[in-house]
Scaffold this active site. Structure first.
Site, PDB file in Angstrom:
ATOM      1  N   GLU A  42      21.811  34.208  75.324  1.00 16.64           N
ATOM      2  CA  GLU A  42      23.138  34.156  75.938  1.00 16.64           C
ATOM      3  C   GLU A  42      23.495  32.741  76.367  1.00 16.64           C
ATOM      4  OE1 GLU A  42      24.545  38.278  77.918  1.00 16.64           O
ATOM      5  OE2 GLU A  42      23.178  37.083  79.121  1.00 16.64           O
TER       6      GLU A  42
ATOM      7  N   LYS B 131      31.192  33.348  69.373  1.00 17.14           N
ATOM      8  CA  LYS B 131      29.747  33.083  69.462  1.00 17.14           C
ATOM      9  C   LYS B 131      29.225  32.320  68.254  1.00 17.14           C
ATOM     10  CE  LYS B 131      28.929  37.036  72.481  1.00 17.14           C
ATOM     11  NZ  LYS B 131      30.358  37.270  72.728  1.00 17.14           N
TER      12      LYS B 131
ATOM     13  N   ALA C  20      35.102  43.836  58.731  1.00 17.22           N
ATOM     14  CA  ALA C  20      34.783  43.956  60.155  1.00 17.22           C
ATOM     15  C   ALA C  20      33.380  44.494  60.393  1.00 17.22           C
ATOM     16  CB  ALA C  20      35.803  44.872  60.841  1.00 17.22           C
TER      17      ALA C  20
END
Length: 606
Positions: free
Chosen positions: A537, A405, A359
């Site tokens: 973004e 993403k 992680a």
């Protein structure tokens, strides 16, 4: 009143009631029967008095909190009174050879009326006078079922809680105008604004624990029109098992309004893969990593290795887990950076875990746009180091925490995560270790996510800043994301990219509006400011691109993507060149590689 004072007072009161009942019963029936002598009346009275106190202590009549009196207490009174009358009847039968049933029956009736009346009158006094005196907040209960009636009973019985239930609403037409605990069902959920106005409601409690997320959102939106405080009760199992307390009522959180149901997991398969095993979690101090650790510890692994770069964050999760699980699980904190290949190899060799959850990552999109080299070192080389160490020391399962993403990434962060996926997909082809990745959307409440930012902005008086009014994202809670990662490890065969069916994406602007409302403000008071899309973004996120979509679910709400990795030789050649690519070129190059087909990657490398 203390126990030492209350018991003698109740005994004195009951003595008066017992004697009054038998003497009144005698005098009422005296004109119609002269069989009762003064001596028999005196003896019967004494026997009834003594037997009453014996049975009152037997059934703990003097130990009850009568301000909470209900049907159970009425049954107790009935037993004590009836057995004392029966004792007096037996004494009459033995002493004079007959039982004067009419006198004893009338005595029993008076006895029940006065004993019960004396006890329940205190509850009525408490409920009406004391509650009114304390000026409790008038409260509407949404739901007149098991949850609503449980909450209502506890509110009525708990004088320390400043909530006074005055009305129910329920969509069941059979309950309309019925009363529970003296409180009427005044209408349906759509009638809430009208009832709030008519009844001068100050608080609303949503007390239907079986509600779906969509239903919670619908009810909340109706309640929000009233501008009164809104609370919600916990889970249904807590209500049905008696765990629910009034103190467990909580404010409605933004997680309640997501509009989709959490994934149900296969607990038995997770238990088989974790219980008694050694587990290593990288990034164990982060939002996702620490929650993965909490979830894993519920399955009692033999050891859990908490690996992280941040000293304070690892200290926090280490102390938390030791306090709750330290007696049963070996908890090992390790301060290490995944970029330090030698250290990672050393840790893997020393502890020999059977499962690794990776992680550790840089995840903030604008920051990584400004610092692409750091994103490459942590997300690509860090993943490569941990994965190769896992393979070298025969780890059974390696789970990479990835992100939505990584799909068609226009930014460095997403591109580095997609390349990290490619690394473990290629390693899965030849390795005995099962390498898998798990993609999910934004995590509510994680460090760097929008929710903590919005809360700080609201606390400061606003405005709440949003990049674009149409910006959408997928959302899930931290526990749900962590459980999905753990579940993926049990489903893995090697090389899969698991994706959660996260329902419909949520508009960031809607999320902000809900959070403003939940914080007790209006949009006019706080305000929303649109700042424009930041570098890197996307307007919306994807969990799978059109070439990866696979409709069949391997597990309820979990898909396997068909993400195609770049070949191992081309991929590793590209990764090795990254260390020598100038900073001004690395950003565009890594994004193009993450989005390209294998043939195009070969061209880029050349």
């Amino acid at each position: 009143m203390t126990y030492q004072k209350r018991v003698p007072l109740l005994m004195l009161l009951d003595s008066v009631i017992v004697l009054f009942s038998i003497y009144v019963g005698y005098f009422i029936l005296h004109p119609y029967s002269n069989f009762y002598s003064s001596k028999l009346l005196l003896v019967s009275s004494l026997i009834l008095l003594v037997s009453h106190h014996i049975f009152a202590f037997r059934y703990r009549l003097y130990h009850k909190a009568w301000e909470y009196a209900s049907v159970g207490e009425l049954v107790t009174i009935t037993k004590a009174v009836t057995f004392s009358i029966v004792t007096a009847a037996v004494a009459q039968l033995v002493g004079v050879g007959q039982v004067h049933i009419r006198v004893l029956f009338l005595t029993w009736m008076l006895h029940m009326l006065l004993i019960g009346g004396s006890r329940f009158s205190w509850r009525m006094y408490r409920d009406r006078y004391i509650k009114t005196r304390n000026k409790k907040a008038r409260t509407l209960i949404v739901g007149a079922g098991a949850g609503g009636t449980t909450v209502t009973r506890q509110l009525l019985h708990n004088n320390d809680v400043e909530l006074d239930p005055v009305a129910f609403v329920d969509d069941d037409p059979r309950k309309y105008m019925l009363e529970m605990y003296g409180i009427k069902v005044c209408g349906t959920i759509t009638d809430i604004p009208k009832i709030v106005k008519e009844k001068r409601i100050e608080n609303i409690i949503i007390a239907i624990p079986s509600l779906s997320k969509k239903e919670v959102r619908r009810i909340y939106e109706i309640c929000a029109k009233t501008e009164v405080e809104i609370k919600i009760m916990p889970l249904l199992e807590d209500v049905m098992t008696g765990k629910i307390e009034v103190s467990a009522l909580r404010n409605v959180e933004v997680e309640d309004l997501l509009g989709r149901e959490p994934v149900e997991l296969d607990i038995s398969s997770i238990s088989e893969s974790i219980t008694g095993e050694k587990v290593l979690v990288t990034g164990a101090g982060g939002s996702i990593g620490s929650e993965i650790c909490r979830q894993i510890c519920k399955f009692t692994p033999k050891e859990i290795i908490l690996l992280g770069h941040g000293e304070f964050s690892i200290y926090n999760i280490d102390m938390e887990l030791r306090q709750e699980y330290g007696e049963h699980i070996g908890i090992i904190p390790v301060i290490a950076d995944v970029q330090d290949r030698d250290k990672i190899m050393e840790v893997m060799e020393q502890y020999r875990p059977s499962v690794v959850y990776h992680a550790a990552a840089h995840k903030h999109v604008p920051l990584m746009e400004a610092n692409p080299k750091e994103a490459i070192k942590n997300n690509i080389f860090g993943t490569k180091n941990v994965a190769e160490a896992a393979e070298a020391f025969a780890v059974d399962t390696f789970v990479l925490v990835s992100t939505d993403k990584a799909v068609n990434p226009p930014n460095v962060m997403g591109a580095t995560k997609r390349i990290a996926e490619m690394i473990i997909q290629n390693m899965a082809k030849e390795s005995s270790t099962k390498f898998v990745a798990v993609r999910f959307g934004n995590v509510l409440g994680s460090r760097g996510s929008v929710i903590p930012l919005f809360k700080r902005q609201i606390a400061a008086g606003g405005p709440v800043t949003i990049t674009h009014p149409d910006m959408t994202r997928y959302f899930m809670t931290i526990p749900e994301a962590s459980r999905l990662v753990i579940q993926a490890g049990t489903l893995a065969h090697g090389g899969e990219v698991f994706v959660l069916d996260m329902g419909e994406p949520v508009k960031i602007s809607d999320l902000a509006k809900n959070l403003i409302s939940l914080s007790g403000f209006t949009e006019e008071e706080i305000g929303i400011k649109y700042t424009g899309i930041r570098p890197g973004e996307k307007m919306y996120e994807e969990l799978l691109n059109e070439n990866e979509i696979q409709k069949e679910q391997i597990f309820p709400k979990i898909h396997i993507g068909k993400a195609e990795p770049v070949g191992a030789s081309e991929l590793y050649h590209f990764i090795n060149t990254l260390e020598h690519v100038p900073l001004e070129q690395v950003k565009g190059m890594i994004v193009e590689v993450a989005n390209s087909k294998p043939k195009r990657v070969v061209q880029l490398i050349k």
